[in-house]
Scaffold this motif. Sequence first.
Motif, mmCIF file in Angstrom:
data_model
loop_
_atom_site.group_PDB
_atom_site.id
_atom_site.type_symbol
_atom_site.label_atom_id
_atom_site.label_comp_id
_atom_site.label_asym_id
_atom_site.label_seq_id
_atom_site.Cartn_x
_atom_site.Cartn_y
_atom_site.Cartn_z
ATOM 1 N N HIS A 53 0.860 -1.185 0.000
ATOM 2 C CA HIS A 53 0.000 0.000 0.000
ATOM 3 C C HIS A 53 0.897 1.236 0.000
ATOM 4 O O HIS A 53 1.673 1.432 0.942
ATOM 5 C CB HIS A 53 -0.897 0.035 1.247
ATOM 6 N N TRP A 54 0.761 2.072 -1.029
ATOM 7 C CA TRP A 54 1.539 3.315 -1.109
ATOM 8 C C TRP A 54 0.716 4.442 -0.501
ATOM 9 O O TRP A 54 -0.447 4.628 -0.851
ATOM 10 C CB TRP A 54 1.854 3.650 -2.568
ATOM 11 N N TRP A 55 1.330 5.182 0.416
ATOM 12 C CA TRP A 55 0.666 6.303 1.089
ATOM 13 C C TRP A 55 1.602 7.506 1.118
ATOM 14 O O TRP A 55 2.801 7.355 1.327
ATOM 15 C CB TRP A 55 0.337 5.957 2.543
ATOM 16 N N LEU A 56 1.045 8.696 0.956
ATOM 17 C CA LEU A 56 1.731 9.965 1.194
ATOM 18 C C LEU A 56 0.788 10.827 2.008
ATOM 19 O O LEU A 56 -0.378 10.995 1.634
ATOM 20 C CB LEU A 56 2.069 10.695 -0.111
ATOM 21 N N ASN A 57 1.278 11.341 3.138
ATOM 22 C CA ASN A 57 0.472 12.221 3.992
ATOM 23 C C ASN A 57 -0.891 11.623 4.336
ATOM 24 O O ASN A 57 -1.918 12.279 4.271
ATOM 25 C CB ASN A 57 0.304 13.596 3.337
ATOM 26 N N ASN A 58 -0.881 10.330 4.679
ATOM 27 C CA ASN A 58 -2.074 9.605 5.097
ATOM 28 C C ASN A 58 -3.129 9.464 3.991
ATOM 29 O O ASN A 58 -4.295 9.235 4.263
ATOM 30 C CB ASN A 58 -2.701 10.233 6.346
ATOM 31 N N GLN A 59 -2.720 9.610 2.731
ATOM 32 C CA GLN A 59 -3.603 9.422 1.580
ATOM 33 C C GLN A 59 -3.002 8.346 0.681
ATOM 34 O O GLN A 59 -1.795 8.365 0.417
ATOM 35 C CB GLN A 59 -3.719 10.712 0.753
ATOM 36 N N ARG A 60 -3.818 7.419 0.223
ATOM 37 C CA ARG A 60 -3.299 6.446 -0.741
ATOM 38 C C ARG A 60 -2.884 7.202 -1.986
ATOM 39 O O ARG A 60 -3.674 7.960 -2.554
ATOM 40 C CB ARG A 60 -4.368 5.424 -1.095
ATOM 41 N N TYR A 61 -1.646 6.979 -2.424
ATOM 42 C CA TYR A 61 -1.149 7.752 -3.556
ATOM 43 C C TYR A 61 0.080 7.084 -4.157
ATOM 44 O O TYR A 61 0.994 6.675 -3.453
ATOM 45 C CB TYR A 61 -0.771 9.169 -3.107
ATOM 46 N N ARG A 62 0.068 6.989 -5.482
ATOM 47 C CA ARG A 62 1.243 6.539 -6.224
ATOM 48 C C ARG A 62 1.115 7.074 -7.637
ATOM 49 O O ARG A 62 0.082 6.919 -8.273
ATOM 50 C CB ARG A 62 1.320 5.017 -6.237
ATOM 51 N N GLU A 63 2.171 7.690 -8.147
ATOM 52 C CA GLU A 63 2.092 8.334 -9.459
ATOM 53 C C GLU A 63 2.139 7.377 -10.629
ATOM 54 O O GLU A 63 1.385 7.521 -11.564
ATOM 55 C CB GLU A 63 3.200 9.373 -9.593
ATOM 56 N N ASN A 64 3.040 6.432 -10.634
ATOM 57 C CA ASN A 64 3.255 5.621 -11.826
ATOM 58 C C ASN A 64 2.963 4.146 -11.605
ATOM 59 O O ASN A 64 3.751 3.292 -11.970
ATOM 60 C CB ASN A 64 4.689 5.809 -12.327
ATOM 61 N N GLY A 65 1.823 3.874 -11.035
ATOM 62 C CA GLY A 65 1.448 2.488 -10.803
ATOM 63 C C GLY A 65 0.347 2.417 -9.779
ATOM 64 O O GLY A 65 -0.072 3.420 -9.208
ATOM 65 N N PRO A 66 -0.138 1.218 -9.524
ATOM 66 C CA PRO A 66 -1.216 1.082 -8.549
ATOM 67 C C PRO A 66 -0.744 1.393 -7.133
ATOM 68 O O PRO A 66 0.383 1.075 -6.765
ATOM 69 C CB PRO A 66 -1.639 -0.379 -8.684
ATOM 70 N N ALA A 67 -1.611 2.026 -6.339
ATOM 71 C CA ALA A 67 -1.289 2.361 -4.953
ATOM 72 C C ALA A 67 -1.589 1.203 -4.013
ATOM 73 O O ALA A 67 -1.129 1.192 -2.882
ATOM 74 C CB ALA A 67 -2.058 3.598 -4.511
ATOM 75 N N VAL A 68 -2.362 0.226 -4.472
ATOM 76 C CA VAL A 68 -2.642 -0.973 -3.684
ATOM 77 C C VAL A 68 -2.439 -2.183 -4.595
ATOM 78 O O VAL A 68 -2.988 -2.236 -5.691
ATOM 79 C CB VAL A 68 -4.086 -0.990 -3.130
ATOM 80 N N ILE A 69 -1.634 -3.111 -4.120
ATOM 81 C CA ILE A 69 -1.445 -4.375 -4.828
ATOM 82 C C ILE A 69 -1.631 -5.489 -3.806
ATOM 83 O O ILE A 69 -0.998 -5.481 -2.754
ATOM 84 C CB ILE A 69 -0.033 -4.483 -5.443
ATOM 85 N N TYR A 70 -2.510 -6.420 -4.115
ATOM 86 C CA TYR A 70 -2.749 -7.569 -3.248
ATOM 87 C C TYR A 70 -2.703 -8.819 -4.116
ATOM 88 O O TYR A 70 -3.304 -8.858 -5.195
ATOM 89 C CB TYR A 70 -4.118 -7.462 -2.559
ATOM 90 N N ASP A 71 -1.980 -9.828 -3.664
ATOM 91 C CA ASP A 71 -1.912 -11.087 -4.414
ATOM 92 C C ASP A 71 -1.620 -12.218 -3.438
ATOM 93 O O ASP A 71 -0.536 -12.295 -2.877
ATOM 94 C CB ASP A 71 -0.821 -11.015 -5.477
ATOM 95 N N ASP A 72 -2.614 -13.096 -3.253
ATOM 96 C CA ASP A 72 -2.422 -14.235 -2.343
ATOM 97 C C ASP A 72 -2.294 -15.555 -3.099
ATOM 98 O O ASP A 72 -2.362 -16.626 -2.512
ATOM 99 C CB ASP A 72 -3.538 -14.309 -1.312
ATOM 100 N N GLY A 73 -2.106 -15.464 -4.415
ATOM 101 C CA GLY A 73 -1.990 -16.671 -5.221
ATOM 102 C C GLY A 73 -3.282 -17.059 -5.898
ATOM 103 O O GLY A 73 -3.280 -17.719 -6.922
ATOM 104 N N VAL A 74 -4.423 -16.657 -5.333
ATOM 105 C CA VAL A 74 -5.731 -16.926 -5.939
ATOM 106 C C VAL A 74 -6.354 -15.609 -6.391
ATOM 107 O O VAL A 74 -6.761 -15.450 -7.527
ATOM 108 C CB VAL A 74 -6.674 -17.648 -4.955
ATOM 109 N N MET A 75 -6.405 -14.644 -5.473
ATOM 110 C CA MET A 75 -6.985 -13.335 -5.773
ATOM 111 C C MET A 75 -5.875 -12.313 -5.980
ATOM 112 O O MET A 75 -4.890 -12.304 -5.251
ATOM 113 C CB MET A 75 -7.901 -12.870 -4.643
ATOM 114 N N HIS A 76 -6.052 -11.474 -6.996
ATOM 115 C CA HIS A 76 -5.102 -10.401 -7.281
ATOM 116 C C HIS A 76 -5.892 -9.106 -7.429
ATOM 117 O O HIS A 76 -6.831 -9.044 -8.217
ATOM 118 C CB HIS A 76 -4.323 -10.697 -8.568
#
Length: 182
Positions: A53-76
Amino acid sequence: MKISYEVTVGPDEHRPNNADGTVEIWTLNGEYHCEHGPAVITRNANKQIISQHWWLNNQRYRENGPAVIYDDGVMHETSWHPAREDGPSRLVKINDLVTEEEWRTPLKKGGFHRIGGPAIIDTDSNTGIVYKESWYLFGKRHREDGPALIERDRQTGQITKQEYYKNGRRMEPQSQAPKITL
């Protein structure tokens, strides 16, 4: 200004079922913040990264890609903050099938938004049938040429519900105009 880094073992608010894993958290003055990478990283018991999870100043934020990535092998799952202009702002895949797709306006306080297609598409992971489509324009349910909400039976794909909206207001379905012959 207080920068802190902590590692906790076990479940947390990001992954409550992560009993044997770890969570790494970067904060600035007690708020999620990291300028050099994800502010929150969750690992499973085998130390494999399952979420970032990318955060800046308590806000989810990322300029050049997703700010949240989750992958448990089944769900992405991937989520972009701010929303992308060139694609969905959130995608969820189960076993490589896109089961949730969300489009949002990149404006600061924008909501769901997509021109020329539904802003929310939900697909049953077992049957592959799209069971819900919701059309939005700048955060309001809206569609000019058909229903703005379509729901289908998850097994048969038969339409079970249709609702028409313009600028967030529910409308009656438009009847077909009579054909004029000359």
